[in-house]
Design a protein around this motif. Structure first.
Motif, PDB file in Angstrom:
ATOM      1  N   GLY A   1      43.309  40.707  47.903  1.00 54.67           N
ATOM      2  CA  GLY A   1      43.843  40.381  46.584  1.00 54.67           C
ATOM      3  C   GLY A   1      45.061  39.491  46.726  1.00 54.67           C
TER       4      GLY A   1
ATOM      5  N   GLY B   1      39.941  38.444  45.444  1.00 51.38           N
ATOM      6  CA  GLY B   1      40.356  38.361  44.048  1.00 51.38           C
ATOM      7  C   GLY B   1      41.681  37.647  43.902  1.00 51.38           C
TER       8      GLY B   1
ATOM      9  N   ILE C   1      40.336  35.592  38.760  1.00 53.61           N
ATOM     10  CA  ILE C   1      40.877  36.429  37.687  1.00 53.61           C
ATOM     11  C   ILE C   1      41.527  35.508  36.658  1.00 53.61           C
TER      12      ILE C   1
ATOM     13  N   PHE D   1      39.687  42.927  37.581  1.00 59.28           N
ATOM     14  CA  PHE D   1      39.771  43.088  39.025  1.00 59.28           C
ATOM     15  C   PHE D   1      39.331  44.500  39.418  1.00 59.28           C
TER      16      PHE D   1
END
Length: 252
Positions: free
Chosen positions: A124, A200, A226, A240
Motif C-alpha cells: 500500500g 494499492g 484508489i 482498499f
C-alpha cells in the motif's frame, strides 16, 4: 499489546482475532504506528471481523517500541528481520503480509529474504518508488531535527514534521530511520517476488510512484488505483479494504 525482542530491541506488538485463523502481518508506514496506521483506520477490525488473525507491531524507532538513534539500526534488512522475529516469537510459520509506504518496503525485503514465510503480499502507498526512489527525503530528516514546525519551509518536510508532532514521536529516532531505511531494490530483485501481490496506491499520491510500473516487474501482481486519494487518505479507504479482503480470500 505485548512485546518481543529482535536484534536486542524490545518491540511492541498486537495479536488480534482467532489464533487458528489465516493471518495477516501488518507493517505500518514511516512516522506512524500500529495504532495510527492499523487500529485507528479500522484495518484490525475489518480483518478480524472477516475471520482473519491480525498481527501488527511498532517498527523500531516508532510507537511503543525501542527507539535507537543510530542510523545504522534502520537498514531495511534489519527492519525486515524484526518482522520475521515476530513470526518466530508467535510460532507463525507462514502468513500474508500487508505493508504501507515504508512498511511496504520492509515487506518487500522480508518477502525476498524468506519467501517461504509469506504467501500473499500487499503493498500500500508504494509503487515504482520501491525501485526508483521516492524523491529527496533529506529535507524530512532536517525537518524532524528542526527546533520547531515554524522553522520548516519544505512542504513535504512540514507534512511529516506536523505528523510526528501530532503523534508525539521521537523525532531524532525518526530522522535516523528516514536517513537509512529508504534503500531501493533493483528491478531484478523485485522480479523475484513471485507470490500473489496486490498494489494499492491513491491516484493523487505524489510519493508512491507508479503502481503499474511496479506491477509490471512481478510475475503475479495486480493494481488497485484508489481514486481521488493521496498518500495519507488511501490508508483507510473503504475501497482498499474491500479489495484487500477479496485478494486475501483468493488464497483461502
Amino acid at each position: 499489546m505485548d512485546h518481543f525482542i529482535s536484534d536486542g530491541l524490545e518491540l511492541a506488538f498486537l495479536d488480534a482475532g482467532d489464533r487458528d485463523a489465516p493471518s495477516v502481518l501488518l507493517l505500518h508506514g514511516f512516522a506512524s504506528s500500529m495504532q495510527v496506521n492499523w487500529v485507528d483506520t479500522g484495518w484490525v477490525k475489518t480483518l478480524t471481523d472477516a475471520g482473519y488473525r491480525a498481527v501488527a507491531f511498532d517498527h523500531r524507532g516508532h510507537g511503543r517500541s525501542a527507539k535507537p538513534t543510530q542510523e545504522a539500526a534502520y537498514t531495511p534488512q534489519k527492519m525486515a528481520g524484526d518482522a520475521v522475529a515476530l513470526l518466530d516469537h508467535l510460532g507463525m510459520p507462514r502468513t500474508s503480509v500487508f505493508g504501507y509506504s515504508m512498511g511496504a518496503r520492509v515487506a518487500a525485503f522480508a518477502s525476498l529474504a524468506v519467501p517461504a514465510r509469506f504467501e500473499r503480499v500487499i503493498f500500500g502507498g508504494l509503487g515504482s518508488g520501491l525501485v526508483e526512489g521516492v524523491g529527496d527525503w533529506d529535507p524530512i530528516a532536517a525537518a524532524l531535527r528542526a527546533p520547531s514546525l515554524e522553522d520548516v519551509k519544505d512542504p513535504r518536510g512540514r507534512m511529516f514534521r506536523a505528523f510526528a508532532d501530532r503523534t508525539k514521536s521521537d523525532r531524532e529516532a525518526l530522522a535516523a530511520c528516514i536517513s537509512m531505511s529508504r534503500k531501493e531494490l533493483t528491478e531484478a530483485a523485485v522480479g523475484r517476488i513471485d507470490q500473489p501481490v496486490l498494489i494499492g496506491v491513491g491516484t493523487t499520491d505524489e510519493i508512491a510512484g507508479s503502481p503499474h510500473r511496479l506491477a509490471a516487474l512481478m510475475p503475479n501482481s495486480r493494481v488497485l488505483a484508489i481514486e481521488d486519494r493521496d498518500h495519507m487518505q488511501s490508508v483507510g479507504d473503504r475501497r482498499f479494504k474491500a479489495e484487500v479482503l477479496r485478494f486475501l480470500g483468493e488464497g483461502a
